[in-house]
Design a protein around this motif. Structure first.
Motif, PDB file in Angstrom:
ATOM      1  N   TRP A  87       0.830  -1.197   0.000  1.00  0.00           N
ATOM      2  CA  TRP A  87       0.000   0.000   0.000  1.00  0.00           C
ATOM      3  C   TRP A  87       0.872   1.258   0.000  1.00  0.00           C
ATOM      4  N   GLY A 105      -2.828   6.180   5.612  1.00  0.00           N
ATOM      5  CA  GLY A 105      -3.691   5.311   4.826  1.00  0.00           C
ATOM      6  C   GLY A 105      -5.094   5.216   5.389  1.00  0.00           C
ATOM      7  N   GLN A 112     -12.284  -0.252  -1.887  1.00  0.00           N
ATOM      8  CA  GLN A 112     -10.862   0.007  -1.700  1.00  0.00           C
ATOM      9  C   GLN A 112     -10.583   0.481  -0.269  1.00  0.00           C
ATOM     10  N   TYR A 155      -8.099  -1.582   2.701  1.00  0.00           N
ATOM     11  CA  TYR A 155      -7.044  -1.070   3.585  1.00  0.00           C
ATOM     12  C   TYR A 155      -7.410  -1.291   5.042  1.00  0.00           C
ATOM     13  N   PHE A 185      -6.200  -4.496  -4.332  1.00  0.00           N
ATOM     14  CA  PHE A 185      -6.487  -3.460  -3.337  1.00  0.00           C
ATOM     15  C   PHE A 185      -7.986  -3.236  -3.173  1.00  0.00           C
TER      16      PHE A 185
END
Length: 282
Positions: free
Chosen positions: A43, A55, A65, A69, A155
């Motif tokens: 990432w 992030g 997405q 994360y 992702f």
């Protein structure tokens, strides 16, 4: 050692834990090292993130997405065992009458100390809440994270795996402080435990111990600790931080500060024995 001596002499201990405690434990949410530690280098390379929190607060083009994360980040925190600085702290105070007030959300406090002795003031990544919120309920994050990771490609997660509130169908979000943070029953109970502990121990020898508390949210730990130190007749404040060693002058000899790395200090205090001479026979 001063830290060990103060702990041994106290009747009750209130510990305020800030981000410096988790940083020394290896949870570097604010810098590049944390990305590597959490296995998030992909990432970092793809998006240019400078830290884990970078992030977390990024504006993603889609929920799929964003939750990819979140799922990776939360999974890292859930899988990590209680770290050594937290274990050393437990070893130091576990035999005492103590309470933990924490602003950290990385689940380390929950893994180390019993719930009845803690207040997670800023919430915890171990739970999710309705974003609205429509209900006074927090949800275990684990099954949601497992499902997202199982269906993740690159992702993104699958659209059907975006966590949804079982009551209204709206998006779930991590139970950590933001403008929708749920200060519901779970949060209030933690705060009530803390306030009850502080109120009931007011007349005893109380050690107020600040560990790695920064300046971002002084109203949660720092200022209330100063106030209690001033008001309680037999209270003493010890602040430990790697970036400063000054205690508030208005508290006089009721407060002191140590500039030190918490990992090193807590480990040394754990193995240090305060010498007490044996009783002399008459």
């Amino acid at each position: 050692m001063r830290l060990r001596s103060l702990i041994d002499d106290a009747d009750a201990i209130i510990v305020g834990i800030g981000s410096g405690m988790s940083s020394t434990a290896g949870f570097n949410h604010y810098n590049h090292a944390g990305m590597t530690c959490a296995g998030m280098a992909d990432w970092q390379k793809a998006f240019g993130f400078k830290s884990l929190f970078d992030g977390f607060y990024h504006l993603y083009p889609s929920l799929e997405q964003q939750w990819a994360y979140y799922a990776r980040y939360i999974d890292f925190m859930l899988r990590e065992p209680a770290s050594q600085p937290y274990l050393d702290l437990r070893s130091l105070i576990g035999h005492k009458d103590y309470f933990i007030l924490s602003t950290n959300v990385d689940t380390q406090v929950e893994k180390t100390f019993p719930a009845e002795r803690t207040c997670n003031y800023q919430g915890s990544f171990a739970h999710l809440q309705c974003k609205q919120p429509c209900c006074d309920e927090i949800f275990d994050a684990s099954p949601y994270v497992e499902r997202m990771l199982a269906g993740m490609a690159g992702f993104e997660i699958r659209s059907e795996n975006v966590p949804r509130c079982p009551h209204c169908g709206w998006q779930l979000v991590p139970w950590v402080r933001d403008d929708t943070f749920l200060q519901g029953t779970a949060w209030r109970k933690g705060l009530e435990r803390y306030e009850h502990f502080a109120r009931e121990r007011g007349s005893s020898r109380v050690l107020l111990l600040e560990l790695g508390v920064g300046e971002m949210t002084p109203g949660i730990i720092t200022l209330p600790f100063w106030s209690m130190t001033a008001k309680l007749p037999d209270a003493h404040l010890l602040s430990v931080n790697i970036s400063g060693d000054s205690a508030p002058l208005q508290l006089g000899n009721k407060a002191e500060a140590i500039r030190a790395d918490l990992r090193t200090l807590l480990a040394a205090a754990r193995v240090t024995k305060v010498f007490k001479p044996p009783c002399q026979s008459l």
